[in-house]
Write a protein that holds these residues in place. Structure first.
Motif, PDB file in Angstrom:
ATOM      1  N   ALA A 100      22.789  20.794  44.199  1.00  0.00           N
ATOM      2  CA  ALA A 100      22.980  21.450  44.805  1.00  0.00           C
ATOM      3  C   ALA A 100      22.842  23.422  44.792  1.00  0.00           C
ATOM      4  N   GLY A 101      22.893  23.479  43.513  1.00  0.00           N
ATOM      5  CA  GLY A 101      23.857  24.276  42.492  1.00  0.00           C
ATOM      6  C   GLY A 101      24.614  24.609  42.169  1.00  0.00           C
ATOM      7  N   GLN A 102      24.952  25.602  41.524  1.00  0.00           N
ATOM      8  CA  GLN A 102      26.247  25.319  40.391  1.00  0.00           C
ATOM      9  C   GLN A 102      27.105  25.970  41.575  1.00  0.00           C
ATOM     10  N   HIS A 103      27.553  27.108  41.745  1.00  0.00           N
ATOM     11  CA  HIS A 103      28.252  27.453  43.244  1.00  0.00           C
ATOM     12  C   HIS A 103      28.733  26.157  44.200  1.00  0.00           C
ATOM     13  N   ASN A 104      27.610  24.835  44.352  1.00  0.00           N
ATOM     14  CA  ASN A 104      27.674  24.257  45.260  1.00  0.00           C
ATOM     15  C   ASN A 104      28.292  22.953  44.874  1.00  0.00           C
TER      16      ASN A 104
ATOM     17  N   THR B 206      25.943  29.585  48.663  1.00  0.00           N
ATOM     18  CA  THR B 206      27.921  28.938  48.730  1.00  0.00           C
ATOM     19  C   THR B 206      27.835  30.008  48.032  1.00  0.00           C
ATOM     20  N   LEU B 207      29.009  31.006  47.452  1.00  0.00           N
ATOM     21  CA  LEU B 207      29.512  32.042  46.245  1.00  0.00           C
ATOM     22  C   LEU B 207      30.650  31.595  45.742  1.00  0.00           C
ATOM     23  N   ILE B 208      31.574  31.234  45.024  1.00  0.00           N
ATOM     24  CA  ILE B 208      32.772  31.253  44.980  1.00  0.00           C
ATOM     25  C   ILE B 208      33.622  32.013  45.095  1.00  0.00           C
ATOM     26  N   ASP B 209      33.173  33.178  44.760  1.00  0.00           N
ATOM     27  CA  ASP B 209      33.557  34.411  44.383  1.00  0.00           C
ATOM     28  C   ASP B 209      34.002  35.005  45.686  1.00  0.00           C
ATOM     29  N   VAL B 210      33.404  35.005  46.610  1.00  0.00           N
ATOM     30  CA  VAL B 210      33.334  35.520  47.812  1.00  0.00           C
ATOM     31  C   VAL B 210      33.947  35.141  48.640  1.00  0.00           C
TER      32      VAL B 210
ATOM     33  N   VAL C  49      20.107  38.568  46.355  1.00  0.00           N
ATOM     34  CA  VAL C  49      18.915  38.732  47.687  1.00  0.00           C
ATOM     35  C   VAL C  49      20.197  38.132  48.193  1.00  0.00           C
ATOM     36  N   ASN C  50      20.310  36.646  47.713  1.00  0.00           N
ATOM     37  CA  ASN C  50      21.451  35.137  48.755  1.00  0.00           C
ATOM     38  C   ASN C  50      22.380  36.285  49.186  1.00  0.00           C
ATOM     39  N   LEU C  51      23.534  36.603  47.836  1.00  0.00           N
ATOM     40  CA  LEU C  51      24.481  37.242  48.580  1.00  0.00           C
ATOM     41  C   LEU C  51      24.946  37.723  49.075  1.00  0.00           C
TER      42      LEU C  51
END
Length: 349
Positions: free
Chosen positions: A75-79, A179-183, A219-221
């Motif tokens: 799922a990726g690190q942030h997920n 997903t980006l946890i910081d956002v 880019v995703n961000l």
């Protein structure tokens, strides 16, 4: 050194780190035993290809304070972090990577700063131990986050962070692949801070974040959490219109002064290329946003929990709580099953 706090949840995403995760947990336990009265370590295995699953399950079986969470797909690190945050039981969460570039011994620095009234505290490296391209890509992401969060703290963001668990209430409905946890944390607070911490060379393996992956993350961000690209496309369109008006004036002046149209195929070709490029650029940006909308309309979960392995106390049995075949568990309906020796007969067929 901060005074002993009450409850801490340490969340570590695990990916292909079977060689070092035991050492990471061992050092973390030594720190947390001195720092907190109650703590847990949540190891989220992001569908590793090595023996990480077996290693973290053994760790969970040997220590009731360790939970092993296995995701069904990468799922990726942030997920993976999002999964761990939603499973956290205690009032303060700490996140760190599994590579020991940020060390558990610096966790007290984060907690001490957090207790000064902040909601999120980052461990900012005194000196980054990455290559030049990796550092450049990281800086681009941080500058973008600075625009999103609207605070100088964005330039100090790192995966080593401590925050109040209640902030997860601000993103209970967040889902999807990007997903980006910081956002997400910035949706719940503006009280950010940072402390300087050590940053070491990797002991095992190499980073999974290559330069190309960091560019893709940027880019995703940008397209996932802002409308900046659409504004750039609008500005680009306005500039093309202005250029078109200037070219029209040039053609008109040449027609009046020379008595004929502007000669030359190169001139015509260059004008067509400029305007065609601008149109394709705008269409590409719109396509990115349409793709984001499509992904979200699919209601694809950010992650899928395949199993959670834990023991309830030092004397309780170690149980693999696998999800039965044909069932799903999405990020809004997660349940963690705690099974002890006295309830096995009631739970298992």
């Amino acid at each position: 050194m901060t005074t002993k706090c009450s409850q801490l949840s340490l969340i570590i995403p695990v990916y292909n780190s079977s060689d070092q995760i035991t050492l990471v947990v061992s050092r973390a336990v030594q720190v947390l035993e001195k720092l907190a009265r109650d703590f847990e370590i949540i190891l989220v295995n992001d569908a590793s290809k090595d023996e990480s699953r077996l290693v973290i399950e053994n760790l969970a079986g040997g220590d009731y304070r360790v939970r092993a969470v296995n995701l069904g797909r990468n799922a990726g690190q942030h997920n993976a972090l999002l999964c761990g945050i939603r499973l956290a039981r205690y009032s303060t969460c700490i996140t760190m990577d599994d590579d020991l570039q940020f060390v558990p011994e610096d966790i007290p620095l984060l907690i001490e700063k957090l207790e000064q009234g902040f909601d999120v505290v980052y461990g900012s490296p005194k000196e980054q131990k990455h290559g030049a391209l990796r550092n450049a890509a990281s800086n681009v992401i941080k500058l973008t986050l600075k625009k999103l969060i609207g605070a100088e703290i964005a330039t100090h963001i790192s995966p080593f962070r401590a925050f109040r668990t209640k902030l997860r209430d601000a993103f209970t409905e967040a889902q999807g692949q990007f997903t980006l946890i910081d956002v997400l944390l910035s949706w719940g607070t503006s009280r950010f801070a940072y402390v300087l911490v050590s940053h070491s060379e990797r002991i095992y393996g190499s980073s999974n974040y290559t330069f190309s992956k960091l560019v893709l993350c940027a880019v995703n961000l940008i397209t996932g959490f802002t409308t900046i690209p659409l504004r750039i496309a609008a500005i680009n369109g306005a500039l093309c219109i202005s250029l078109g008006v200037l070219l029209l004036c040039y053609v008109f002046i040449c027609y009046v002064s020379n008595g004929g149209s502007v000669p030359g195929f190169p001139f015509l070709a260059s004008v067509i290329i400029i305007f065609s490029g601008a149109q394709l650029f705008a269409l590409g940006i719109i396509g990115e946003y349409l793709g984001r909308m499509y992904e979200r309309n699919l209601s694809r979960p950010s992650y899928f929990i395949e199993s959670v392995v834990e023991s309830r106390s030092e004397s309780d049995v170690y149980v693999d709580c696998s999800v039965p075949s044909g069932t799903t568990r999405n990020n809004s309906t997660e349940m963690v099953l705690d099974v002890n020796r006295s309830t096995l007969d009631n739970v298992l067929p």
